[in-house]
Design an enzyme around this catalytic site. Structure first.
Site, PDB file in Angstrom:
ATOM      1  CE  LYS A   1      -2.020  -1.123   3.817  1.00  0.00           C
ATOM      2  NZ  LYS A   1      -2.889  -1.019   5.012  1.00  0.00           N
TER       3      LYS A   1
ATOM      4  CE  LYS B   1      -4.714  -0.617  34.345  1.00  0.00           C
ATOM      5  NZ  LYS B   1      -5.879  -0.381  35.241  1.00  0.00           N
TER       6      LYS B   1
ATOM      7  CG  ASP C   1     -10.553  -3.096  38.079  1.00  0.00           C
ATOM      8  OD1 ASP C   1     -10.657  -1.997  37.502  1.00  0.00           O
ATOM      9  OD2 ASP C   1     -11.330  -4.045  37.903  1.00  0.00           O
TER      10      ASP C   1
END
Length: 847
Positions: free
Chosen positions: A196, A559, A561
């Site tokens: 492309k 991490k 929540d």
């Protein structure tokens, strides 16, 4: 018609060919026999670009098929067990294993690639060490040796058209790239990729590592994005590419590959990664070329890469030397101070320019060495950065100006030395004179030279209180990137001087070289630094994967929540001498009374402390439960809040400190230093904890996170500063599942048991410009309570028209549209080619 099977001799090697009449490209009717013939014919111009490189093959056993009926393909790195014994090979050590790669050294190997339908040949920008002899089983015993990588001998930019753009848009971006590459002495050659977009190749002389080349390519891409923000994007996010050309600079990474020049592509048509001339890129009907067209061009002598860098084997006396990529430049700087300004004078006529043009040789100057940065509006805007040394101002032109964010870097081109008098020059250089344009002083002051070597200069600039450097000292490094001494990188170093302040009683002066000699003094320790008012917005992380972690300078955290909350401990005001705690969400909402149990923070941290962390609610399994937290977060009446605090207590997981009475603002300090201060300052309590980080090993951090049943980890650069209110790739969220942050833009009517709620939600994703693009719909993963609650919220924000204009027709038929106010998170298995979420499942509604 070619025979179905035959044995041929190619370059002295015997090769059995089968199924020669098999059609690999149905639309063009191209057979395997034609593919092999193409590889043989193109070999003289293709081999120079693949020799001694590790060849990764993309194979289509049944051909690529058509656009409506594509066939499966697979990548192959390790050499096939069925490979002929005469194929040369070498081993390459990866992180935990060794791969054996074939070497495309002659026509015979290319013919074998065609036999196994390896249509696409992908190679890195480096070659194997020439000192290691390739292993050929039929000539040698044992196993292939493991060879080292050479430094890359080319720089590659991959220009990929986003939705709404095509190869002609890539051609325009290629011309912009060409200008920048020419400016740093790297002439480039375009290659239409056969897919492309367009690839740009610039030859290198092997003096620089892959990391160095990657940094230069990254800065080039970012510079183009800054200059043409409506046309160019340098980020990997697919959602940011609509209407823009993506400059993929990452293919210069030592672990990345690019389809080789003259390789076929696995597209419906037998297109080729074809080298082109710059004149061809001006054609408004520019398109990709088929292998027939490429063969015709080569037969006519058209090979734009003919003079490009080629492999040099030191054991072969007749082998052509690799072409030098960087044009030879005359030496500009002399070491004799008597001649230091000779070049400067030769380029200026004192009768025509207002610039100082001294007749005498430079004389030594007393006092601290000085610097000046001048904003220069010439042919292109740049910032002339000049440092005093040996009686002159050693000078660099910095196109984007000195970076102001820690770790940021930019291009710099060394120019001729300037006289000391130039430090106070402002004015207009006549248009027809060298450097014609407006010159103004952007900042000036004194400079501390920490290191001055041939290829590296480290220094600290002390500028003006209202100067372009922001009124604080900045430590930079200038690093030479070529062997001629002209091309450099300027980097704002991670280890910055401590922030100092100028006493208010100090008299300001406009004389650049005098005012800069002031030495700011630190505040007395007896004066505690007051709390910022209002509290800053939190720094935000970007969503990513392990592949986005470049370098080794990372620390990993759990991490959580929950709700992102900034907290401040205020001085005692009541008779009980108790301090007060303020809790603010990322959008400034006051949660102080919503989570009263977190007032214990006043007993755990000293007054005038600002902390960053996550508030979580734990379920019966002692795991964070966002649904429970939302039930707490929506309460407003004191009686309900007090009752819920007993049944569903929340916990505050503190992971950063932004301000203390002793240190003042800490946001310019490195992450590791802030964490150390946090551990010394704050003690854990019943509801407030300071969790330990998960170390610096990614696999270990992910394992611990999974064991704790957390949603993922946060990766933070050890030396990253805290950028309040900014989303930065210095912090990266890595989740165990693919997650996407989305905005609800409508719903489709439900049936059966969902007739009173909804069948699915229509989603959009926000790109970096703040624009929404359609991302598909989600209809699974909802609880009954969520279905009812979300429908009630949506009823309040309905509208008549869709908030985005690219919703799929089949999804918009029975849609009810809403104002895009509700943010949510969904799980998914990937992104489709048209930027839709693949197999999304509901996760939760965000705050």
């Amino acid at each position: 018609m070619a025979p179905k099977q035959q044995t041929v001799t190619v370059a002295g090697r015997k090769l059995k060919l089968t199924n020669l009449d098999k059609v690999l490209y149905p639309k063009a009717g191209t057979t395997k026999a034609e593919v092999i013939e193409y590889f043989q014919t193109i070999a003289p111009v293709m081999l120079p670009h693949v020799r001694r490189r590790a060849v990764t093959r993309k194979r289509w056993p049944d051909g690529p098929g058509t656009a409506t009926d594509p066939k499966d393909a697979f990548f192959r790195k390790n050499l096939e067990d069925s490979a002929p014994s005469w194929v040369p090979r070498l081993g390459l050590q990866h992180s935990d294993h060794v791969n054996t790669y074939p070497l495309a050294e002659d026509e015979a190997v290319l013919a074998w690639f065609g036999q196994v339908a390896a249509l696409e040949l992908h190679v890195p920008q480096w070659r194997f060490d020439a000192a290691v002899t390739p292993f050929i089983p039929q000539d040698q015993d044992g196993e292939p040796p493991v060879a080292e990588r050479r430094n890359p001998d080319r720089l590659v930019l991959d220009l990929d058209p986003g939705p709404g753009t095509d190869v002609t848009d890539c051609a325009q971006v290629a011309r912009w790239c060409r200008e920048l590459l020419d400016d740093i002495g790297l002439p480039s050659v375009p290659v239409t990729s056969g897919s492309k977009g367009i690839h740009l190749y610039a030859a290198l002389d092997g003096s620089y590592t892959s990391n160095q080349v990657s940094e230069v390519a990254k800065e080039l891409a970012r510079s183009l994005e800054a200059d043409h923000p409506k046309n160019v994007v340098s980020q990997m996010k697919k959602t940011a590419r609509k209407g823009k050309v993506f400059i993929d600079w990452s293919q210069n990474n030592a672990n990345k590959t690019t389809v080789a020049p003259y390789s076929l592509r696995g597209r419906p048509q037998p297109w080729v990664a074809a080298p082109r001339t710059w004149e061809e890129l001006e054609d408004p009907d520019l398109g990709q070329l088929t292998f027939h067209e490429v063969l015709e061009r080569v037969a006519e002598g058209t090979d734009p890469l003919a003079d490009f860098g080629r492999y040099t084997d030191p054991s072969d006396a007749d082998s052509p030397a690799m072409a030098e990529s960087v044009p030879k430049k005359t030496e500009q700087k002399t070491t004799d101070i008597e001649d230091a300004l000779t070049k400067y004078r030769s380029m200026r006529d004192a009768a025509k320019t207002p610039e100082p043009v001294p007749d005498d040789s430079p004389a030594a100057r007393e006092g601290d060495p000085i610097f000046v940065i001048q904003e220069h509006h010439a042919t292109a805007l740049h910032y002339d950065t000049r440092l005093e040394r040996d009686g002159v101002l050693v000078s660099w032109a910095v196109p984007k100006g000195p970076p102001l964010e820690v770790g940021g870097q930019g291009l710099a081109v060394q120019t001729e030395d300037h006289p000391i008098e130039y430090a106070e020059f402002e004015g207009t250089i006549p248009k027809d004179e060298y450097g014609g344009g407006e010159v103004s002083i952007w900042d000036s002051g004194t400079v501390e030279i920490e290191k001055w070597e041939d290829k590296k200069v480290v220094f600290v600039l002390h500028g003006q209180p209202e100067g372009g450097l922001g009124g604080k000292p900045r430590r930079y490094a200038l690093v030479q990137t070529d062997d001629k001494g002209k091309d450099w990188l300027i980097r704002l170093m991670k280890d910055q001087p401590k922030q100092t302040t100028v006493p208010e009683t100090q008299e300001k002066t406009s004389t650049h070289t005098k005012s800069s000699s002031r030495k700011p003094k630190n505040k007395p320790k007896s004066e505690p630094a007051p709390l910022p008012d209002p509290l800053p917005s939190p720094m935000l992380a970007t969503m990513g994967t392990a592949k986005d972690l470049r370098g080794e300078d990372w620390i990993f955290e759990a991490k959580w929540d929950g709700y992102r909350i900034l907290s401040a401990v205020h001085h005692p005001t009541g008779e009980d001498n108790a301090g007060t705690v303020e809790l603010r969400s990322r959008n400034g909402k006051d949660y102080t009374t919503v989570f009263p149990e977190l007032s214990e923070l006043a007993d755990l941290a000293p007054p005038d402390t600002v902390l960053d962390g996550e508030v979580v609610a734990l379920n019966s399994a002692h795991r964070p439960d966002f649904g429970l937290l939302q039930r707490r977060g929506r309460l407003t009446k004191k009686r309900e809040i007090d009752r819920a605090a007993e049944r569903i207590p929340v916990h505050y997981m503190v992971f950063d400190v932004l301000h203390t009475a002793e240190h003042g603002d800490l946001t310019d300090r490195p992450y590791t230093e802030r964490r150390q201060i946090l551990r010394e300052l704050v003690t854990s309590g019943k509801q407030v904890q300071v969790p330990e980080d998960l170390g610096d090993e990614l696999d270990h951090a992910m394992e611990v996170s999974e064991e704790l049943k957390l949603e993922g980890i946060l990766a933070k650069r050890a030396q990253s500063t805290y950028r309040a209110g900014k989303r930065s790739d210095d912090w990266i969220k890595i989740k165990h599942d693919n997650h996407a942050d989305v905005v609800i833009i409508g719903w489709r009517q439900g049936k059966g048991g969902r007739a009173k709620t909804f069948g699915s939600l229509l989603l959009a994703i926000e790109n970096d410009d703040g624009d929404l693009t359609y991302a598909g719909r989600v209809g699974t993963g909802f609880s009954d309570a969520e279905l009812t609650e979300i429908r009630q919220q949506l009823e309040k924000i309905t509208r008549k028209t869709p908030p985005v204009d690219d919703v799929a027709r089949e999804d918009a038929g029975d849609a009810t549209w809403v104002t895009p106010k509700l943010h949510a998170e969904v799980k998914h298995s990937g992104i489709t080619r048209d930027n839709r979420l693949r197999h999304p499942a509901w996760s939760k509604l965000r705050d």
